[in-house]
Design an enzyme around this catalytic site. Structure first.
Site, mmCIF file in Angstrom:
data_model
loop_
_atom_site.group_PDB
_atom_site.id
_atom_site.type_symbol
_atom_site.label_atom_id
_atom_site.label_comp_id
_atom_site.label_asym_id
_atom_site.label_seq_id
_atom_site.Cartn_x
_atom_site.Cartn_y
_atom_site.Cartn_z
ATOM 1 N N CYS A 2 0.845 -1.184 0.000
ATOM 2 C CA CYS A 2 0.000 0.000 0.000
ATOM 3 C C CYS A 2 0.889 1.246 0.000
ATOM 4 C CB CYS A 2 -0.938 0.100 1.195
ATOM 5 S SG CYS A 2 -2.103 -1.248 1.272
ATOM 6 N N ARG A 27 3.994 -0.347 -4.741
ATOM 7 C CA ARG A 27 3.687 -0.865 -3.401
ATOM 8 C C ARG A 27 2.346 -1.596 -3.343
ATOM 9 N NH1 ARG A 27 6.852 1.644 0.500
ATOM 10 N NH2 ARG A 27 5.351 1.037 2.075
ATOM 11 N N TRP A 74 -2.661 -2.674 -1.683
ATOM 12 C CA TRP A 74 -2.352 -4.099 -1.806
ATOM 13 C C TRP A 74 -3.245 -4.771 -0.778
ATOM 14 C CZ3 TRP A 74 -0.512 -8.222 1.103
ATOM 15 C CH2 TRP A 74 -0.042 -9.319 0.369
ATOM 16 N N ASN A 100 -1.838 2.292 5.665
ATOM 17 C CA ASN A 100 -1.005 1.187 5.184
ATOM 18 C C ASN A 100 -0.630 0.381 6.413
ATOM 19 O OD1 ASN A 100 1.030 -0.471 4.165
ATOM 20 N ND2 ASN A 100 2.564 1.146 4.260
ATOM 21 N N GLY A 101 -0.986 -0.902 6.415
ATOM 22 C CA GLY A 101 -0.672 -1.742 7.569
ATOM 23 C C GLY A 101 -1.852 -2.645 7.880
ATOM 24 N N GLU A 487 17.720 -17.471 -7.154
ATOM 25 C CA GLU A 487 17.310 -16.127 -7.563
ATOM 26 C C GLU A 487 16.789 -16.135 -9.007
ATOM 27 O OE1 GLU A 487 16.540 -13.519 -6.230
ATOM 28 O OE2 GLU A 487 16.823 -11.917 -7.679
ATOM 29 N N LYS A 491 13.050 -14.993 -10.087
ATOM 30 C CA LYS A 491 12.783 -13.942 -11.086
ATOM 31 C C LYS A 491 11.807 -14.438 -12.134
ATOM 32 C CE LYS A 491 13.824 -11.255 -9.444
ATOM 33 N NZ LYS A 491 14.498 -10.906 -8.241
ATOM 34 N N GLU A 494 8.156 -14.995 -10.592
ATOM 35 C CA GLU A 494 7.393 -13.835 -10.132
ATOM 36 C C GLU A 494 6.943 -12.928 -11.261
ATOM 37 O OE1 GLU A 494 9.380 -11.031 -7.511
ATOM 38 O OE2 GLU A 494 11.273 -11.435 -8.474
ATOM 39 N N HIS A 510 18.126 -36.323 -6.180
ATOM 40 C CA HIS A 510 17.360 -36.763 -5.007
ATOM 41 C C HIS A 510 15.872 -36.454 -5.151
ATOM 42 C CE1 HIS A 510 21.052 -37.800 -2.964
ATOM 43 N NE2 HIS A 510 21.537 -36.639 -3.348
ATOM 44 N N LYS A 609 6.104 -4.221 -3.803
ATOM 45 C CA LYS A 609 7.553 -4.085 -3.624
ATOM 46 C C LYS A 609 7.959 -4.114 -2.152
ATOM 47 C CE LYS A 609 11.618 -2.874 -5.386
ATOM 48 N NZ LYS A 609 12.188 -4.078 -5.972
HETATM 49 C C1 F6R Z 1 11.824 -10.461 -5.470
HETATM 50 C C2 F6R Z 1 11.705 -9.448 -4.440
HETATM 51 C C3 F6R Z 1 11.288 -9.881 -3.080
HETATM 52 C C4 F6R Z 1 12.061 -9.078 -2.021
HETATM 53 C C5 F6R Z 1 11.529 -9.402 -0.623
HETATM 54 C C6 F6R Z 1 12.310 -8.695 0.444
HETATM 55 O O1 F6R Z 1 12.218 -9.913 -6.673
HETATM 56 O O2 F6R Z 1 11.892 -8.297 -4.676
HETATM 57 O O3 F6R Z 1 11.469 -11.235 -2.889
HETATM 58 O O4 F6R Z 1 13.410 -9.377 -2.121
HETATM 59 O O5 F6R Z 1 10.182 -9.043 -0.543
HETATM 60 O O6 F6R Z 1 12.257 -7.327 0.289
HETATM 61 P P1 F6R Z 1 13.316 -6.372 0.946
HETATM 62 O O7 F6R Z 1 14.627 -6.644 0.311
HETATM 63 O O8 F6R Z 1 12.823 -4.996 0.655
HETATM 64 O O9 F6R Z 1 13.336 -6.689 2.403
#
Ligand code: F6R
Length: 614
Positions: A2, A27, A74, A100-101, A487, A491, A494, A510, A609
């Protein structure tokens, strides 16, 4: 999660608020809404979906007013629709509030308010808070600011809030606990509020980051006044913002993610600028200098993080253990905080977080702090909650990362961890002078090598086209390339919604090997290094089962080329620095595949984000 924006002053509030919401859309993008105070009226406009939908909806509406609040959501409580969108209004139509929260005890408060005859339109916890403020005001006959303060004493949970009232149209009231909130002090006596500084920076550089349980009253006549939730007046600490406006724009790229991938030669350089000198053979992280001996003496260092940042922590574990011979444990913040972990006073806990606001990471740090551990942070967002509660830390200096999928923040985190490991290794004497010098020189030229990989973007795009219709994918790596495989898989899943898993290459036999058939793309990191031959064997196992093999290899490799369906060559580098390079082709592959599948690359479904709820 949010985004909230608010403005009060002499300018047109709608324009500022909506522009700010677009900057904060990363967000959350389930719904958007604004409330504007104009000539004694409180106009409320809300729409499911993105801010663009809200703009379309308000085209012919009265958007006048110099006071406004806006929200991009969100969804947590209640599905994403127009009614559940913020702002929310009190029953008497006097106040509008954005939040937000999560208000955890909203249900019991709601039940009590229902018995008093209040009605609710939405399923949100925020509407409950709004009506609680109305009820307190009715019972105490105080101001709305005072009623909000009393309401916040009753709620359990996290909040960043801004409220406006018809009673006092020259005032914004803002409060925070565990969700971020920044106040901007304008040049014309006007005020801004936002979840982060991005909607504010184009108007003013002067900001105040609210601390937990602080309430700010922003009054056009009385200026900024700061109070604790217990009504103790506080002195605001005004800071100067360093963000550049250009860093918030796409700069000619189709997506923020692509821009951020291409920014990496510069963001990695920015990250080690002033911290490393290969010629003079030194590395220095000012922020943690006074804690280095403690880190060396610690029986263990615990790294906590979520998502991509957790993958960076895994790379950090390899670096710290191998170079500095320091015992590291890597933990998911969300598990760590609820596991009743054993934390000792001589433990060092390092939180890694791009946003510096991730609720689980923050809570895990608070737990460690309460048990007496030293807490350090590696954050990208300056002034973020994690950077403020830690004893010390190092910023990654990657610049604002707007694309929801983390790219440049990851490489910057790995860069900081590499610098830390080298600095500790040098101080401890666990690295030879020659190796230390070589690694510094190699690190200094990593940005050029990253650029060389970015230069083969077209080739990577061609390879991506072959796998755009895959339904599953496997990513394999060994050693510090294992987190890179994790990672890479994250990527892809997501942003393209293709199911993908990362595995240590040797673990494949395994279980996951059962999945391999001619439809299954398997992405492998097979660069030169101590485990090269072992990875080649794993590659043979994939090929023997007719899997499609895409290998990241060191320039000039011949052996894997013979076996793989595609190879992506990356420049030669010290094995410790391979994660910084091998991750780039995976970012580009995911990006191109997602674009080819018409996915919303910068705002993937269901994601946000900054994950400020647990
Ligand atoms: C994936 C991504 C998320 C963040 C995670 C932690 O691309 O961006 O997995 O890495 O939500 O976020 P931060 O780093 O802001 O604590």
């Amino acid at each position: 999660m949010c985004g909230i924006v608010a403005y009060i002053g002499k300018k047109d509030a709608y324009e500022i608020v909506v522009k700010g919401l677009k900057r904060l859309e990363y967000r959350g993008y389930d719904s958007a809404g604004v409330a504007l105070l104009t000539d004694g009226n409180l106009n409320l406009y809300k729409k499911q979906g993105k801010v663009a939908n809200l703009e379309e909806f308000t085209k012919d509406k009265d958007k006048s007013g110099r006071v406004g609040i806006g929200h991009t959501r969100w969804a947590t409580h209640g599905e994403p629709n127009d009614v559940n969108a913020h702002p929310h209004m009190s029953n008497n139509g006097e106040i509008a509030l954005i939040h937000n929260g999560i208000i955890e005890n909203y249900d019991s408060i709601k039940r009590e308010l229902l018995t008093k005859g209040y009605t609710f339109q939405s399923e949100t916890d925020t509407e409950v808070l709004t009506i609680l403020v109305e009820d307190i005001k009715k019972n105490t006959n105080g101001t709305y600011a005072e009623s909000l303060r009393l309401a916040l004493q009753q709620v359990v949970g996290a909040y960043a809030i801004v409220m406006i009232s018809k009673e006092n149209p020259r005032q914004l009231i803002a409060a925070r606990k565990s969700s971020p909130l920044v106040v901007g002090i304008g040049k014309d006596g006007d005020f801004f509020c936002a979840s982060d500084a991005t909607p504010i920076v184009e108007y003013t550089k002067k900001v105040v980051y609210l601390d937990d349980e602080e309430i700010a009253v922003l009054d056009l006549d009385d200026g900024l006044k700061l109070y604790s939730i217990d009504d103790v007046q506080k002195t605001p600490y005004i800071q100067e913002l360093e963000i550049k406006l250009e860093s918030l724009e796409k700069g000619g790229y189709d997506h923020f993610m692509l821009k951020e991938i291409h920014e990496q030669p510069r963001s990695i350089t920015d990250c080690f600028r002033g911290r490393l000198n290969a010629e003079e053979a030194w590395v220095s992280l000012g922020g943690i200098k006074e804690y280095e001996q403690k880190m060396i003496d610690a029986k263990r260092i615990i790294m906590i993080a979520c998502g991509t940042s957790w993958h960076a922590a895994l790379v950090g574990e390899y670096l710290f253990e191998d170079l500095a011979r320091i015992n590291v444990e890597v933990e998911y913040a969300s598990e760590f905080r609820y596991r009743n972990p054993i934390i000792n006073e001589d433990d060092i806990v390092i939180a890694i977080s791009q946003s510096g606001e991730t609720a689980d990471t923050l809570a895990a740090l608070e737990l460690a702090k309460s048990k007496g551990a030293t807490i350090l942070g590696i954050c990208n967002v300056v002034g973020s909650s994690i950077s403020r509660i830690t004893d010390a830390g190092s910023y990654t200096h990657a610049g604002p990362e707007i694309g929801v999928a983390s790219t440049k923040a990851f490489t910057a985190q790995v860069t900081v961890l590499t610098l830390m490991a080298l600095s500790l290794a040098k101080k401890k004497g666990s690295i030879s002078d020659t190796k230390f010098r070589t690694m510094l020189s190699e690190l200094e030229i990593i940005p050029q090598k990253v650029q060389e990989i970015l230069d083969i973007n077209d080739k990577i795009k061609t390879i991506s086209a072959e796998y755009k219709d895959a339904t599953n994918a496997l990513y394999l790596g060994r050693g510090s390339s294992f987190p890179v495989a994790l990672e890479g898989a994250l990527k892809l899943k997501e942003i393209s919604y293709i199911h993908a898993e990362g595995y240590p290459a040797a673990e494949m036999k395994h279980g996951p090997i059962a999945l391999i058939d001619e439809e299954m793309p398997v992405f492998v990191i097979a660069t030169q290094g101590p485990s090269y031959e072992k990875v080649v064997s794993n590659i043979q196992e994939v090929k023997a089962r007719k899997g499609k093999l895409i290998a990241i290899v060191t320039e000039g490799d011949e052996q894997v080329k013979e076996i793989a369906d595609h190879v992506i060559e990356i420049p030669e580098a010290d094995e410790h620095l391979i994660p910084l390079l091998a991750t780039i082709p995976f970012q580009l592959l995911s990006y191109h595949i997602a674009v080819m599948r018409n996915c919303n690359v910068d705002q993937p479904r269901n994601l946000a984000k900054s994950v400020t709820v647990e």
